[in-house]
Design an enzyme around this catalytic site. Structure first.
Site, mmCIF file in Angstrom:
data_model
loop_
_atom_site.group_PDB
_atom_site.id
_atom_site.type_symbol
_atom_site.label_atom_id
_atom_site.label_comp_id
_atom_site.label_asym_id
_atom_site.label_seq_id
_atom_site.Cartn_x
_atom_site.Cartn_y
_atom_site.Cartn_z
ATOM 1 N N GLY A 18 -31.504 9.171 5.372
ATOM 2 C CA GLY A 18 -30.511 9.800 6.244
ATOM 3 C C GLY A 18 -29.117 9.006 6.152
ATOM 4 O O GLY A 18 -29.288 7.771 6.273
ATOM 5 N N GLY A 20 -26.490 9.851 8.145
ATOM 6 C CA GLY A 20 -25.461 10.178 9.189
ATOM 7 C C GLY A 20 -25.275 9.104 10.258
ATOM 8 O O GLY A 20 -25.334 7.812 9.846
ATOM 9 N N ALA A 21 -24.897 9.047 11.370
ATOM 10 C CA ALA A 21 -24.223 8.260 12.408
ATOM 11 C C ALA A 21 -25.361 7.238 12.629
ATOM 12 O O ALA A 21 -25.169 6.065 12.532
ATOM 13 C CB ALA A 21 -23.862 8.771 13.658
ATOM 14 N N GLY A 23 -28.470 6.678 11.075
ATOM 15 C CA GLY A 23 -28.834 5.942 9.894
ATOM 16 C C GLY A 23 -27.629 4.888 9.424
ATOM 17 O O GLY A 23 -27.954 4.134 8.907
ATOM 18 N N ASN A 107 -34.316 12.501 18.329
ATOM 19 C CA ASN A 107 -34.431 13.099 19.434
ATOM 20 C C ASN A 107 -35.888 13.767 19.571
ATOM 21 O O ASN A 107 -36.590 14.085 18.587
ATOM 22 C CB ASN A 107 -33.292 14.193 19.665
ATOM 23 C CG ASN A 107 -32.021 13.454 20.175
ATOM 24 O OD1 ASN A 107 -32.054 12.296 20.848
ATOM 25 N ND2 ASN A 107 -30.813 13.822 19.639
ATOM 26 N N LYS A 184 -34.552 9.662 27.737
ATOM 27 C CA LYS A 184 -33.613 10.065 26.697
ATOM 28 C C LYS A 184 -33.322 11.525 26.738
ATOM 29 O O LYS A 184 -32.281 11.935 26.462
ATOM 30 C CB LYS A 184 -34.343 9.519 25.471
ATOM 31 C CG LYS A 184 -33.341 9.843 24.261
ATOM 32 C CD LYS A 184 -32.073 9.141 24.236
ATOM 33 C CE LYS A 184 -30.828 9.287 23.047
ATOM 34 N NZ LYS A 184 -31.624 9.268 21.801
ATOM 35 N N GLU A 266 -29.281 21.070 17.225
ATOM 36 C CA GLU A 266 -30.516 20.223 17.362
ATOM 37 C C GLU A 266 -31.202 20.958 18.527
ATOM 38 O O GLU A 266 -31.974 20.215 19.215
ATOM 39 C CB GLU A 266 -30.527 18.716 17.223
ATOM 40 C CG GLU A 266 -31.778 18.195 17.000
ATOM 41 C CD GLU A 266 -31.434 16.437 16.754
ATOM 42 O OE1 GLU A 266 -32.377 15.781 16.659
ATOM 43 O OE2 GLU A 266 -30.446 16.138 17.113
#
Length: 303
Positions: A18, A20-21, A23, A107, A184, A266
């Site tokens: 990944g 993304g942010a 990762g 998540n 979370k 998501e």
């Protein structure tokens, strides 16, 4: 909670799936901890740069776009959005063997069930990323604040803490990971869909009616979590909104960033997780069902 596990005596080769942010932040932490980073991505970029308050951190990761020719490694950090998990099977098949621990930094509340079928020989370690970050361009991540991973206590969690020692992230070992996962989730069930649906950042919660709706969403999800065995209640609802006070008005959420980028949302792993659990237990969750229905109706080109 700190680990007493000894830090690896030599650098490891760690794969991050990944770009993304999350990762990017984890790759940056691994490099700072002295390890060689293999960044597995779909879209190419020349260099990974993580923007922080102290400046830019350039990560000399090896960027790869195909699992062909790769061999199993001891650690794989899976950081793609949960709805993209299935697409990572070729990577996991190449990188995850009998001696591999796959850290699922996603998540939701069913990390192991999502990933174990894709890496049947590996050990799956669920992780909750308490990190506010944004992918602002391919290979460029802006880290706003936060720097912790929550994992179940035990051998694998302690070993991960040792791997990341010195990397600037706090690995917290949780004796009750189910409760931590629901906490979370509570932080996401209102902020993510409301910002994504309104196309506004955290300033949207300055509206008293929006804030009231958000509180009702979180309170409803907490009731579902408690029915599922998590130790969550009204104090956790208050904590969510105390935490939101750390965000500035121009901060956003991962779901908002995805919608702005024209990416899938998501929702099924956030409000959907609440709704599915509520259905299984016979607990009402009409507000989360409404958020789920509206998020499912969003067109990818409607930002």
């Amino acid at each position: 909670m700190k680990s007493d596990t000894v830090r690896p005596s030599s650098p490891l080769r760690v794969a991050v799936i990944g770009g993304g942010a999350i990762g990017g932040v984890l790759a940056s932490s691994l490099h700072r901890a002295g390890h060689e980073v293999l960044q597995c991505v779909r879209s190419p970029f020349d260099e990974l740069v993580v923007e922080e308050r102290a400046g830019e951190h350039r990560v000399p990761a090896r960027i790869v776009m195909s699992p062909e020719g790769l061999a199993p490694v001891a650690w794989v950090l899976l950081t793609v959005k949960a709805h993209d998990t299935g697409s990572t099977e070729p990577w996991l098949r190449a990188l995850a063997g009998s001696g591999t621990t796959v850290v699922v930094a996603q998540n939701g509340i069913d990390h192991v069930e999502r990933v174990q079928p894709l890496a049947p020989e590996a050990e799956i370690l669920p992780a909750l990323a308490l990190i506010a970050a944004e992918r602002v361009a391919p290979g460029r991540v802006r880290r706003h604040f936060g720097g912790a991973l929550v994992v179940p206590s035990g051998r694998a969690g302690s070993a991960l803490a040792a791997v990341l020692d010195g990397g600037g992230l706090d690995v917290r070992l949780a004796s009750d990971f189910t409760t931590e996962a629901w906490r979370k989730l509570l932080s996401n069930v209102a902020a993510n869909p409301i910002t994504a649906l309104t196309l506004r950042r955290m300033d949207v919660f300055d509206d008293p009616e929006v804030r009231s709706l958000a509180q009702a969403l979180v309170r409803e999800a907490a009731a579902v979590g408690a029915a599922a065995g998590a130790d969550v209640g009204e104090q956790d609802v208050r904590d969510v909104f105390a935490l939101s006070g750390l965000f500035t008005a121009d901060n956003g959420t991962s779901m908002l960033y995805d919608r702005l980028a024209g990416l899938p949302l998501e929702h099924d792993l956030i409000n959907g997780a609440v709704v599915r659990t509520a259905e299984r237990l016979g607990v009402p969750a009409p507000l989360n069902r409404t958020m789920l229905t509206l998020a499912r109706a969003v067109r990818a080109d409607a930002a």
